[in-house]
Design a protein around this motif. Structure first.
Motif: not given
Length: 219
Positions: A28-31, A203-206, A83-94
């Motif tokens: 999720a950090v990468v995306s 910023v949120v992921v970190l 767009g794909a990165c936002h989708v992948v990031t959303a999947l990782g923010l459990t």
């Protein structure tokens, strides 16, 4: 000794899930990091190959991906990756509430739609405009769904921090939508507004990962 061993096993067992389920996984950090990089690289590279009359200050990113744009595949690919990165990031923010993940994912789908539904060489396509508006609104209000009183140790994840980010992003989005009606600085306003909005998921992921590490160290 047996009791101590039991405590140690319990401690290890309790700490284990925290390590296995951090605030956000590494991918999720990468995306989240790739999203702003892809967007910025897209408009810089695509802008460099446009004819002299193209103006990044006056014209939008959509022009670069339109059927009339030179080497339009560059900006199209950039929007798709964004767009794909936002989708992948959303999947990782459990660790966030489902609504937050859904809004970010929706913004990502809108970005993919932008890539799939380019503007014509002349004029405007309603489906493209709809994708722009929906995506802009979703990414602007997304921070409002992130804030939680349970994460007061992080300003980014707190209710106050999320409200502040949302206020700024909504103001930038309103300025973008107003300038789209014929402003001479449309392209500049769009770039100034979209950059922090695209960086905010990172910023949120970190912040989530930092918060998770603090919880593990405290426990």
């Amino acid at each position: 000794m047996e009791r101590v061993g039991s405590v140690e096993r319990v401690t290890t067992s309790e700490a284990g899930p925290s390590r296995e389920r951090p605030g956000a996984p590494w991918w999720a950090v990468v995306s989240a990091a790739l999203a702003p990089v892809s967007l910025t690289a897209g408009w810089v590279i695509a802008g460099a190959v446009q004819p002299p009359e193209y103006s990044a200050v006056r014209q939008s990113l959509s022009v670069l991906a339109s059927h009339g744009g030179a080497e339009r595949w560059i900006m199209t690919t950039s929007l798709f990756v964004l767009g794909a990165c936002h989708v992948v990031t959303a999947l990782g923010l459990t660790s966030l509430r489902p609504a937050a993940r859904l809004v970010l994912g929706g913004a990502g789908v809108s970005g993919i739609a932008l890539a799939a539904l380019p503007q014509p060489a002349g004029g405007s396509a309603s489906e493209h405009v709809a994708s722009v508006v929906i995506g802009s609104v979703l990414i602007a209000v997304w921070p409002a769904f992130v804030g939680s009183s349970g994460r007061s140790q992080s300003f980014v994840l707190s209710v106050r921090g999320s409200a502040a980010a949302t206020t700024v992003f909504v103001a930038l989005t309103v300025a973008f939508l107003i300038s789209a009606q014929g402003g001479n600085y449309f392209g500049l306003v769009e770039r100034v507004g979209i950059t922090p909005e695209t960086v905010w998921p990172l910023v949120v992921v970190l912040a989530l990962r930092r918060s998770a590490r603090r919880e593990v160290s405290v426990s």
